[in-house]
Write a protein that holds these residues in place. Structure first.
Motif, PDB file in Angstrom:
ATOM      1  N   GLY A 177      86.116  19.375  21.482  1.00  0.00           N
ATOM      2  CA  GLY A 177      86.637  20.230  22.553  1.00  0.00           C
ATOM      3  C   GLY A 177      86.859  19.507  23.878  1.00  0.00           C
ATOM      4  O   GLY A 177      87.231  20.134  24.876  1.00  0.00           O
ATOM      5  N   THR A 178      86.650  18.208  23.920  1.00  0.00           N
ATOM      6  CA  THR A 178      86.841  17.428  25.158  1.00  0.00           C
ATOM      7  C   THR A 178      88.254  17.659  25.695  1.00  0.00           C
ATOM      8  O   THR A 178      89.220  17.663  24.936  1.00  0.00           O
ATOM      9  CB  THR A 178      86.643  15.915  24.860  1.00  0.00           C
ATOM     10  N   SER A 179      88.357  17.856  27.012  1.00  0.00           N
ATOM     11  CA  SER A 179      89.685  18.122  27.590  1.00  0.00           C
ATOM     12  C   SER A 179      90.429  16.813  27.821  1.00  0.00           C
ATOM     13  O   SER A 179      89.832  15.726  27.900  1.00  0.00           O
ATOM     14  CB  SER A 179      89.547  18.882  28.906  1.00  0.00           C
ATOM     15  N   GLU A 180      91.741  16.956  27.967  1.00  0.00           N
ATOM     16  CA  GLU A 180      92.586  15.784  28.246  1.00  0.00           C
ATOM     17  C   GLU A 180      92.148  15.110  29.543  1.00  0.00           C
ATOM     18  O   GLU A 180      92.071  13.884  29.629  1.00  0.00           O
ATOM     19  CB  GLU A 180      94.035  16.256  28.346  1.00  0.00           C
ATOM     20  N   GLU A 181      91.831  15.933  30.543  1.00  0.00           N
ATOM     21  CA  GLU A 181      91.410  15.397  31.847  1.00  0.00           C
ATOM     22  C   GLU A 181      90.154  14.556  31.714  1.00  0.00           C
ATOM     23  O   GLU A 181      90.047  13.471  32.287  1.00  0.00           O
ATOM     24  CB  GLU A 181      91.152  16.537  32.858  1.00  0.00           C
ATOM     25  N   HIS A 215      95.094  19.478  21.073  1.00  0.00           N
ATOM     26  CA  HIS A 215      95.276  19.941  22.464  1.00  0.00           C
ATOM     27  C   HIS A 215      95.384  18.762  23.445  1.00  0.00           C
ATOM     28  O   HIS A 215      95.609  18.964  24.627  1.00  0.00           O
ATOM     29  CB  HIS A 215      94.122  20.879  22.870  1.00  0.00           C
ATOM     30  N   ILE A 216      95.220  17.543  22.938  1.00  0.00           N
ATOM     31  CA  ILE A 216      95.312  16.374  23.826  1.00  0.00           C
ATOM     32  C   ILE A 216      96.634  15.641  23.559  1.00  0.00           C
ATOM     33  O   ILE A 216      96.988  15.377  22.401  1.00  0.00           O
ATOM     34  CB  ILE A 216      94.123  15.412  23.587  1.00  0.00           C
ATOM     35  N   ASN A 217      97.347  15.348  24.636  1.00  0.00           N
ATOM     36  CA  ASN A 217      98.619  14.631  24.522  1.00  0.00           C
ATOM     37  C   ASN A 217      98.323  13.142  24.279  1.00  0.00           C
ATOM     38  O   ASN A 217      97.890  12.427  25.181  1.00  0.00           O
ATOM     39  CB  ASN A 217      99.431  14.836  25.812  1.00  0.00           C
ATOM     40  N   GLU A 218      98.562  12.721  23.027  1.00  0.00           N
ATOM     41  CA  GLU A 218      98.193  11.366  22.603  1.00  0.00           C
ATOM     42  C   GLU A 218      98.886  10.297  23.460  1.00  0.00           C
ATOM     43  O   GLU A 218      98.252   9.347  23.935  1.00  0.00           O
ATOM     44  CB  GLU A 218      98.605  11.188  21.134  1.00  0.00           C
ATOM     45  N   ALA A 219     100.184  10.496  23.658  1.00  0.00           N
ATOM     46  CA  ALA A 219     100.956   9.492  24.420  1.00  0.00           C
ATOM     47  C   ALA A 219     100.398   9.367  25.835  1.00  0.00           C
ATOM     48  O   ALA A 219     100.221   8.258  26.351  1.00  0.00           O
ATOM     49  CB  ALA A 219     102.424   9.885  24.461  1.00  0.00           C
ATOM     50  N   LYS A 220     100.092  10.500  26.448  1.00  0.00           N
ATOM     51  CA  LYS A 220      99.597  10.479  27.832  1.00  0.00           C
ATOM     52  C   LYS A 220      98.302   9.655  27.923  1.00  0.00           C
ATOM     53  O   LYS A 220      98.108   8.880  28.868  1.00  0.00           O
ATOM     54  CB  LYS A 220      99.356  11.922  28.294  1.00  0.00           C
ATOM     55  N   VAL A 221      97.441   9.833  26.940  1.00  0.00           N
ATOM     56  CA  VAL A 221      96.160   9.113  26.960  1.00  0.00           C
ATOM     57  C   VAL A 221      96.374   7.621  26.687  1.00  0.00           C
ATOM     58  O   VAL A 221      95.836   6.759  27.397  1.00  0.00           O
ATOM     59  CB  VAL A 221      95.172   9.735  25.939  1.00  0.00           C
ATOM     60  N   LEU A 222      97.208   7.318  25.690  1.00  0.00           N
ATOM     61  CA  LEU A 222      97.449   5.898  25.370  1.00  0.00           C
ATOM     62  C   LEU A 222      98.125   5.187  26.539  1.00  0.00           C
ATOM     63  O   LEU A 222      97.824   4.034  26.841  1.00  0.00           O
ATOM     64  CB  LEU A 222      98.315   5.768  24.116  1.00  0.00           C
TER      65      LEU A 222
END
Ligand code: NAP
Length: 295
Positions: free
Chosen positions: A73-77, A104-111
């Motif tokens: 459940g960890t958020s993207e933020e 629920h997490i945008n993979e590209a944004k995190v990478l």
């Protein structure tokens, strides 16, 4: 019958021995200890075992390794904040986010938030772009492993007809790109096949080197290749369980029928798989060198 078996297990072992010497020397001469962090979100068993294997290998080589496991459940933020923290951590030279991430997490944004100078997976667009341009960068681990396997097996790629099946961003496209670069291990004439390819056999039958990364168990058979082909089977497909309860694996290539015609072939397991983790370690050491100004 006579195909040479290109062992990823043996090749990876040899590279790890070289890396161990390099790491020992970095520590002794320069007081530099390469550092890797792996970040896993959720409790997917396959991802857990991949991350555990990466940390175990890092540890065995003398790489400082940290493992962060976060709830699904960890958020993207929260994840972005953690990436930022490791971007700024001088002990860490490589950041690996285990994929896939929860939906629920945008993979590209995190990478893309990973500092490209710590992107040891080679997935950041800066590194992808540099690879395309033939510049020094972190190469993605599986394609890099394929390249090393071919080079260390003494396979001539210059002028060879290379056919790659699969066009994913993590295997097919980068491996095709590496094979056509103007440098050792490249200089091939490359054809990239995928599900819209009209006549797959036409291409596979004229390949001097066939690299298969489709994710379809045993899809390439002996009657689809020519005598003397070199085959790199990237596929890892679970086709059942062994009596001891372990996953039974098959590649994308029907090993027995293709081996009869090939000059050389990689097995599954024991082919490309062991190379992927080893290339991650190689990138981490390269990163530590770069951060210490030793390149
Ligand atoms: N050994 C390792 O370390 C390692 C690392 C990564 C991946 N792998 C394995 O390599 C395989 C590929 O992984 P991936 O992540 O690249 O997979 P992916 O993202 O699913 O891509 C598969 C590619 O193969 C193409 N394809 C699928 N079926 C095909 C068919 N019947 N004929 C022609 N092309 C076909 C697809 O074409 P479209 O684009 O037209 O759909 C796609 O481009 C998997 O088995 C994976 O487990 C192994």
């Amino acid at each position: 019958m006579g195909a040479k078996i290109i062992s990823g297990t043996e090749t990876a072992k040899a590279i790890r021995e070289e890396l161990k010497l390099e790491i020992d020397e970095l520590r002794a001469k320069h007081n530099v200890v390469p550092g890797l962090v792996t970040i896993l979100v959720g409790d997917d068993p396959a991802s857990q075992s991949y991350v555990a294997a990466k940390n175990k290998t890092a540890h065995a080589l003398g790489i400082h390794s940290e493992q962060v496991t976060l709830p699904a459940g960890t958020s993207e933020e929260e994840l972005l904040e953690l990436v930022g923290k490791f971007n700024d951590d001088p002990k860490i030279h490589g950041i690996l986010i285990q994929l896939p991430l929860p939906r629920h997490i945008n993979e590209a944004k995190v990478l893309y938030a990973i500092d490209p100078d710590k992107d040891v997976d080679g997935f950041h667009p800066v590194n992808v772009g540099k690879m395309m341009l033939g510049e020094q960068c972190f190469l993605p681990c599986t394609p890099h492993g394929v390249l090393e396997l071919l080079m260390r097996a003494g396979v001539e790629t210059s002028g060879a007809e290379v056919v790659v099946i699969g066009r994913s961003n993590i295997v097919g496209k980068p491996v095709a790109n590496l094979m056509l670069q103007k440098r050792p291990g490249g200089n091939a004439t490359v054809t990239l096949c995928h599900t819209r390819t009209k006549d797959m056999d036409f291409h596979t039958k004229r390949a001097d080197i066939l690299i298969v990364a489709a994710g379809v168990a045993n899809m390439i058979k002996g009657d689809q290749v020519k005598e003397g082909v070199v085959v790199i089977d990237v596929g890892v497909n679970r086709i059942g369980t062994t009596e001891s309860g372990k996953a039974k694996l098959a590649g994308d290539v029907e090993f027995d029928s293709v081996r009869d015609k090939a000059a050389a072939i990689t097995p599954v397991p024991g082919g490309v798989g062991p190379m992927t983790i080893t290339m991650l370690m190689k990138n981490t050491v390269q990163s530590a060198r770069q951060h210490a100004g030793l390149v």
